[in-house]
Design a protein around this motif. Structure first.
Motif, PDB file in Angstrom:
ATOM      1  N   THR B 136       9.841  -4.911  -4.848  1.00 54.49           N
ATOM      2  CA  THR B 136       9.793  -4.156  -6.020  1.00 54.49           C
ATOM      3  C   THR B 136      10.987  -3.161  -6.048  1.00 54.49           C
ATOM      4  OG1 THR B 136       8.690  -2.386  -4.870  1.00 54.49           O
ATOM      5  CG2 THR B 136       7.446  -3.886  -6.002  1.00 54.49           C
ATOM      6  N   GLY B 137      11.931  -3.000  -5.146  1.00 57.28           N
ATOM      7  CA  GLY B 137      13.120  -2.211  -5.092  1.00 57.28           C
ATOM      8  C   GLY B 137      12.980  -0.670  -4.585  1.00 57.28           C
ATOM      9  N   VAL B 138      11.556  -0.759  -3.920  1.00 59.25           N
ATOM     10  CA  VAL B 138      11.766   0.781  -3.259  1.00 59.25           C
ATOM     11  C   VAL B 138      11.893   0.576  -1.476  1.00 59.25           C
ATOM     12  CG1 VAL B 138      10.295   1.747  -5.190  1.00 59.25           C
ATOM     13  CG2 VAL B 138       9.205   0.727  -2.743  1.00 59.25           C
ATOM     14  N   LYS B 139      12.028   1.519  -1.077  1.00 59.47           N
ATOM     15  CA  LYS B 139      12.019   1.593   0.709  1.00 59.47           C
ATOM     16  C   LYS B 139      10.890   1.337   1.100  1.00 59.47           C
ATOM     17  CE  LYS B 139      14.421   5.721   1.323  1.00 59.47           C
ATOM     18  NZ  LYS B 139      15.121   6.537   2.019  1.00 59.47           N
ATOM     19  N   ALA B 140      10.893   0.359   1.988  1.00 61.77           N
ATOM     20  CA  ALA B 140       9.538   0.072   2.836  1.00 61.77           C
ATOM     21  C   ALA B 140       9.593  -0.119   4.241  1.00 61.77           C
ATOM     22  CB  ALA B 140       8.756  -0.940   2.221  1.00 61.77           C
ATOM     23  N   LEU B 141       8.737   0.213   5.162  1.00 60.32           N
ATOM     24  CA  LEU B 141       8.945  -0.097   6.462  1.00 60.32           C
ATOM     25  C   LEU B 141       7.553  -0.487   7.046  1.00 60.32           C
ATOM     26  CD1 LEU B 141      10.976   0.449   8.562  1.00 60.32           C
ATOM     27  CD2 LEU B 141       9.803   2.341   9.393  1.00 60.32           C
ATOM     28  N   GLN B 142       7.879  -1.536   7.899  1.00 53.85           N
ATOM     29  CA  GLN B 142       6.656  -2.166   8.313  1.00 53.85           C
ATOM     30  C   GLN B 142       6.259  -1.721   9.861  1.00 53.85           C
ATOM     31  OE1 GLN B 142       4.886  -5.164   6.556  1.00 53.85           O
ATOM     32  NE2 GLN B 142       3.148  -4.474   8.065  1.00 53.85           N
ATOM     33  N   ILE B 143       5.195  -1.245  10.033  1.00 51.90           N
ATOM     34  CA  ILE B 143       4.663  -1.052  11.273  1.00 51.90           C
ATOM     35  C   ILE B 143       3.758  -2.238  11.953  1.00 51.90           C
ATOM     36  CG2 ILE B 143       3.491   0.454  13.126  1.00 51.90           C
ATOM     37  CD1 ILE B 143       4.027   2.881  11.136  1.00 51.90           C
ATOM     38  N   ASN B 144       4.017  -2.915  13.005  1.00 55.09           N
ATOM     39  CA  ASN B 144       3.038  -3.725  13.383  1.00 55.09           C
ATOM     40  C   ASN B 144       2.216  -3.068  14.443  1.00 55.09           C
ATOM     41  OD1 ASN B 144       5.129  -6.563  12.458  1.00 55.09           O
ATOM     42  ND2 ASN B 144       2.942  -6.065  11.555  1.00 55.09           N
ATOM     43  N   THR B 145       0.932  -3.121  14.422  1.00 56.06           N
ATOM     44  CA  THR B 145       0.052  -2.405  15.535  1.00 56.06           C
ATOM     45  C   THR B 145      -0.129  -3.337  16.586  1.00 56.06           C
ATOM     46  OG1 THR B 145      -1.873  -2.928  14.249  1.00 56.06           O
ATOM     47  CG2 THR B 145      -0.827  -0.722  13.807  1.00 56.06           C
ATOM     48  N   GLY B 146       0.230  -4.634  16.553  1.00 55.18           N
ATOM     49  CA  GLY B 146      -0.179  -5.561  17.479  1.00 55.18           C
ATOM     50  C   GLY B 146      -1.886  -5.649  17.658  1.00 55.18           C
ATOM     51  N   LYS B 147      -2.193  -5.143  18.746  1.00 53.29           N
ATOM     52  CA  LYS B 147      -3.650  -5.107  18.814  1.00 53.29           C
ATOM     53  C   LYS B 147      -4.467  -3.944  18.372  1.00 53.29           C
ATOM     54  CE  LYS B 147      -3.156  -6.353  23.506  1.00 53.29           C
ATOM     55  NZ  LYS B 147      -2.035  -6.983  23.458  1.00 53.29           N
ATOM     56  N   GLY B 148      -3.694  -3.085  17.954  1.00 52.13           N
ATOM     57  CA  GLY B 148      -4.136  -1.586  17.336  1.00 52.13           C
ATOM     58  C   GLY B 148      -4.732  -2.200  16.080  1.00 52.13           C
ATOM     59  N   CYS B 149      -6.010  -1.270  15.804  1.00 52.73           N
ATOM     60  CA  CYS B 149      -6.763  -1.322  14.570  1.00 52.73           C
ATOM     61  C   CYS B 149      -6.405  -0.364  13.470  1.00 52.73           C
ATOM     62  CB  CYS B 149      -8.229  -1.147  14.959  1.00 52.73           C
ATOM     63  SG  CYS B 149      -8.662   0.016  15.885  1.00 52.73           S
TER      64      CYS B 149
END
Lengths: 113, 283
Positions: B136-149
């Protein structure tokens, strides 16, 4: 299953406290858990053993002190006990309750060496 | 950088962040392992065990500390950051499949001309959602929590370092799809927004009361599908209000756009409150 994360929070508190209070081992941990805190005690016991493994609290005993859910009923102007958030006032049936207790998740005390 | 890393995130991965959180908790204590082993015969014995003179004695320590106090400190730091930079932080929570990411991309498309927007995406695995948002053109950052819920205040604090949302921007934090765990973890947001779709059960607010209690706004999504379902809207709203008398409810459809204006209006008004004390940022 956020009980695992809560146990990690407990461990972190223990590690910090161990430095300030000068102890090396934790033998027993007493937690106060309120009925409305969303914490499942069974999951907490399980997570506790796993998280404390090979730490200063390895093999420590977990004791959970259950605190009842309390709310102020605005209709009958008194404090009543509730076991869930959506419960009606046991006295008058009103849902106009303001929760005043039972949300606790607190480390109360420790037995340490 | 974070000075207190050690919140046991295990295999949490933050995009663009090479800082690993894997570590051994015992490192914090600088144990003298030799001494520790010397005491092993003491462990597991009951309180009545009589210690020989000169041996270590058990003692009680009153600690009276909230289990979430560490998380709450991180959340408070995030909240301060938002306040200083006039950022409206919204924590979007829902079950998986409620249409959260579709709702978010539509919101971004519609609001982008008026506001600076940044997004933090929380999922156990994959960067698919952050990629959808970046499209969409905006800044985005992914956090992968792994096993975290759930996301926690610490993860979000690190994400802010990398993401650096603009002054006066809207920050959407899309939490891990889960109606249980994220309720307990403050991220420093101004409001939790719960998204419930009408393809789910109308009694979800009662089944997951903690989340609906913690939320200030409920978005009832996919209302375009109501003619095909037996979902009772009135009853659902009544359940939500039973758990949380203060909750506001907006019915909308991210697909048809119905009701979206009410949501945007809520965002605009909420943002005005955040901008109090930041006259230069108010538009």
């Amino acid at each position: 299953m956020h009980e695992m994360s809560l146990c990690e929070g407990v461990l972190l508190a223990l590690e910090e406290n161990a430095i300030s209070q000068g102890y090396k081992r934790v033998k027993t941990v007493w937690l106060e858990i309120g009925a409305l805190s969303g914490v499942e005690p069974e999951a907490m016991y399980f997570g506790f053993d796993v998280v404390m493994n090979e730490t200063l609290a390895d093999g420590a005993r977990l004791e959970i002190i259950h605190l009842p859910g309390e709310a102020w009923c605005m209709q009958c102007s008194q404090s009543v006990q509730v076991s869930a958030r959506y419960e009606a006032c046991p006295e008058c049936g009103s849902y106009q309750l303001h929760v005043t207790g039972g949300e606790e998740m607190r480390i109360k005390e420790l037995e340490v060496d | 950088m974070c000075t207190v890393c050690g919140y046991g995130e295990g295999d949490t991965q933050i995009e663009g962040h090479d800082h690993q959180h894997d570590h051994d908790h015992s490192e914090h204590l600088h144990h003298d392992h030799g001494e520790q082993h010397g005491h092993t015969h003491d462990y597991g014995l009951g309180p009545a065990h009589a210690h020989a003179p000169g041996m270590t004695q058990s003692r009680m320590v009153q600690i009276e500390q909230d289990i979430l106090s560490k998380n709450n400190q991180y959340a408070a730091a995030n909240r301060r950051y938002f306040q200083e930079h006039g950022i409206l932080g919204l924590n979007l929570v829902s079950s998986p499949g409620s249409g959260k990411t579709t709702l978010l991309t539509r919101t971004i498309d519609d609001l982008q001309p008026d506001f600076a927007i940044a997004v933090i995406e929380g999922d156990q695995q994959t960067t698919n959602d952050a990629e959808r948002i970046r499209a969409t053109g905006v800044k985005a950052l992914q956090i992968n929590t792994g096993k975290g819920c759930h996301l926690d205040g610490h993860m979000v604090g690190h994400a802010l370092e990398t993401l650096k949302p603009e002054e006066g921007s809207l920050l959407f934090i899309e939490n891990v799809g889960n109606l249980v765990c994220p309720a307990a973890f403050d991220l420093g947001e101004a409001h939790k927004v719960a998204i419930l779709s009408v393809t789910e059960g109308e009694d979800k607010p009662l089944k997951y009361p903690d989340m609906f209690h913690a939320a200030d706004l409920m978005l009832l999504n996919k209302i375009d599908l109501l003619p095909y379902l037996s979902f009772d809207v009135e009853r659902c709203i009544a359940y939500a209000q039973q758990v949380n008398p203060r909750i506001k409810v907006i019915q909308l459809s991210a697909t048809t756009g119905e009701g979206m204006q009410a949501w945007y209006q809520w965002i605009a008004v909420t943002r005005q409150i955040v901008l109090v004390g930041h006259p230069a940022l108010a538009v």
